[in-house]
Enzyme design. Sequence first.
Site, mmCIF file in Angstrom:
data_model
loop_
_atom_site.group_PDB
_atom_site.id
_atom_site.type_symbol
_atom_site.label_atom_id
_atom_site.label_comp_id
_atom_site.label_asym_id
_atom_site.label_seq_id
_atom_site.Cartn_x
_atom_site.Cartn_y
_atom_site.Cartn_z
ATOM 1 N N ASP A 1 6.168 -3.874 11.075
ATOM 2 C CA ASP A 1 4.664 -3.596 11.392
ATOM 3 C C ASP A 1 4.577 -3.552 12.943
ATOM 4 O O ASP A 1 3.457 -2.968 13.263
ATOM 5 C CB ASP A 1 4.132 -4.782 10.782
ATOM 6 C CG ASP A 1 4.457 -6.109 11.049
ATOM 7 O OD1 ASP A 1 5.553 -6.261 11.731
ATOM 8 O OD2 ASP A 1 3.664 -7.285 10.797
ATOM 9 N N ARG B 1 0.685 -1.170 -0.059
ATOM 10 C CA ARG B 1 -0.149 -0.006 -0.089
ATOM 11 C C ARG B 1 0.836 1.449 0.030
ATOM 12 O O ARG B 1 1.962 1.286 0.394
ATOM 13 C CB ARG B 1 -0.754 0.014 1.104
ATOM 14 C CG ARG B 1 -2.099 -0.612 1.069
ATOM 15 C CD ARG B 1 -3.116 -0.372 2.179
ATOM 16 N NE ARG B 1 -2.725 -0.315 3.285
ATOM 17 C CZ ARG B 1 -3.348 0.483 4.656
ATOM 18 N NH1 ARG B 1 -4.599 1.073 4.180
ATOM 19 N NH2 ARG B 1 -2.851 0.548 5.619
ATOM 20 N N SER C 1 8.506 -5.466 6.514
ATOM 21 C CA SER C 1 8.018 -6.459 7.112
ATOM 22 C C SER C 1 8.806 -7.700 6.933
ATOM 23 O O SER C 1 8.277 -8.986 6.752
ATOM 24 C CB SER C 1 6.551 -6.887 7.428
ATOM 25 O OG SER C 1 5.817 -5.762 7.655
#
Length: 891
Positions: A634, A519, A580
């Site tokens: 994250d 994203r 991540s």
Amino acid sequence: QVQRALRALTIPLERLHIMKGHMMQAMRRGLGRHTHSRATLKMLPTYICATPDGTEKGDFLVVELCQSQVRTLLVTLFGDGNLSPQMMYKTFDMPEDIMKGEGEALFDFIAQCVSQFLADTNSSVEHLPLGFVFPFSCRQTQLNKAELISWSKGFSCSDVEGKDVVQLLQLAINKQELSHVEVVALMNDTVGTMMTCSTEGRPCEVALVADKGSNCCFMAEAHLVETAEETSGRMCINTEWGRFGDDGILSDILTPYDECVDEESSSPGEKRFEKMVGSLYLGEITRHVLIALATEKALFTGNSVAVLKEKGVLNTHQVLQIINIEEGMAVTKSTLEALGLQPNERDCSRVQQICRAVVSRAATLYATGLSAVLSYMCETRDMDQLLVNVGVDGELYQGHTRFEEILQSVTKLLAPECVATLLPSTDGSGRGAAMVTAVAVRLEAQRREVAELLAPLRLNYDDLVQVQALMREEMELGLGQETHANASVRMLPTYVCHTPDGTELGEFLALDLGGTNFRVLVVQVTEEGIRMASEIYVIPTPIMQGTGEALFDHIIDCIMDFQEKQDLMTHTLPLGFTFSFPCQQVGLDKALLLTWTKGFSASGCVGQDVVQLLREAAERKHHAGLKVVALVNDTVGTMMSCGYEDPKCEIGLIVGTGTNACYMEEMRNVGTVEGDEGRMCINMEWGAFGDNGCLDHIFTSFDRVVDDQTINPGKQRFEKLISGMYLGEIVRHILLAMSDKELLFHGNPSPKLYTKDIFKTKFLSTIELNGLALRQIRQILQDLELNASFEDSVLMREVCHTVSMRAAKLCAAGLAAVVEKMRENRGLDKLSVTVGVDGTLYKLHPNFSHWLQETLRDLAPNCTVTFMPSEDGSGKGAALVAAVACRTTGP
């Protein structure tokens, strides 16, 4: 006058529907914890949670307390489907003075009957389980514990009401030196009927007794039985529906004849439903109709009917004979003549009509009660159609040729969604009691085996304290400059040294890369709050597995596409990058990729600075408006996202597909980074806790099999006990082990269950939902081509519960080490801190968060920990890291 009497005894269908609705309401009240005491239907739990499956074997003793007799049976089951049990029995007449004497004398007499019977049968069994049929209203709290509520049926023994009748019987048996006889189960005759009929075809889950008294029992969803502690599976409920109507709800269908019967009874105003349907009363109702019609000169004209005014001169057995189609008229005439009446043919015909109406009304009312029970079962099991076997017994059912026909036809009208097959009970209460006892013995043996199998997964307080201490040791090793390399908990510095304080303002970009989708976000931090816009982009497999240049060029192309759409191409915005994958971070904006995971294998990236690779791609694409200020994982993003809402949030926790934690550590304790002032967020990478063998003592054989079959055996050991990627596999291997021991699926699991990862962790969340209909659990099992019984579903839930609870408790032990370290670091007696938490296991599992928080309170009693679920932690959190970095470094 006769037609008026017949109309009074005929209840319209519309009124039956209303009555059915009232009965369902009364059932719900009877099962409710707060409404039970005021309910007319007591809905008593029996603690019978399974029906026979045909594998029951052994010798079982039964004692049945009948009207004025004690009946003893020795039943031998052969595991052949219970189709041909061997039975020996003997009946002992009970002196009337015992029925009304001292309680101790009653139970001594019963025990003497048992002793005499066993002597006569020459039984030499070492352990003889006993089922006790006790047909009186009891408050049962276990299968073998029941307090007598009140005597009935002519019994009035002193000093028994309020006492545990099982204990009284066991004490009396012990006095007879029958040490091998153990009272295992208590039930009433209705339950016995249900259990007998369960031996034929589909399990029988409802029983109806249409005898002197009237009652019904059925298998209810256990979580709805609020008056009992059982919450899993089903439990047989003794409705005690004879008292339905004691609150006046039946007043509009009570006839003057019913009122007369009630007034003459020993308990006026009580058991109103039973007095309309029980065979103890049907002769009396008929007698009062005849008296009324004779008074109106519609019957026995010119006869003296004084004899009809004597209570008990007409009984139900006679009434049933009168309505017999073949011999009815002759029996009617002889019955009436025996009373001293001189009936003509018209009198006999009218008496026969009246008898038929009284009995038909009773059958219709039975059907109404049965339809209420069936519809309730169908509704609470969330089924479109209920197929069920109903065991039926009693004088009315056996003695009235049309009883079954009326029962079935009216039930179909009132409960069309239910298909009930009526099964006549053979020796219901006696043989059924043996079945209850046999099932109890089978389940107890099964429970012992299951408990033994699951015991290694059930961690006690001391186990968790030890895990907490080991985590603390590994944390210290991970923070130490000289011990860091050998620590299983890496304790990686993130160079995030501040959490949001609410003064952050501005516009920031964020990039969230953690899998095949990533994203791009723009985050506006204003005094009013945070506004975000984002877009998801796909990374094609060839790019994931191609060159590093191609991968990062693709990422920059997506960022530029997003900026164009958001009209941000002319802006140079600070960017926070959530990445991540395992990295060694050497600065807030500098992190070396240690290894790819999640299907990525882009070349030329491992060992390189990820931020620099992004910057170089921007240069190749001539995109000057990119200012990467922070890279985070994250877990840190989750902490920062929640930290904006709550300044006390200084811990981040992920419990989803994987698991990790981070927290704010004192810089003076971080030996791997220079400087002693302030705090820094430490990315624990706690999934690897135990990779050095320190957790081997809590690893079970199931965990070892799961670990061996992963792509990284021996690595991420803590994560493999906790996270969603592995819990389904642990459960699958337990189910296979239980099937090998023939504890599940009759020892025949489907080939599908041998398929790795076929049992998804999301199944655990579904199966453990409180109140979930067992039908839905069975649907999951059927999708796996598992032929699962009702009991299999209950065991499945227990396995899932055990595995999930262990995961939550281990997570709590790790977190307890973190919060206690923070408290000690700061020299506080009490620490108040918030944990920002994300992950599907924490958010979607119905019990995980509760178990985690409850265990954490036990392990860290000096810490008050608040949990804040993160919303969009990894994206928004990255932008907030960038915002805090800009705030703390200044313009």
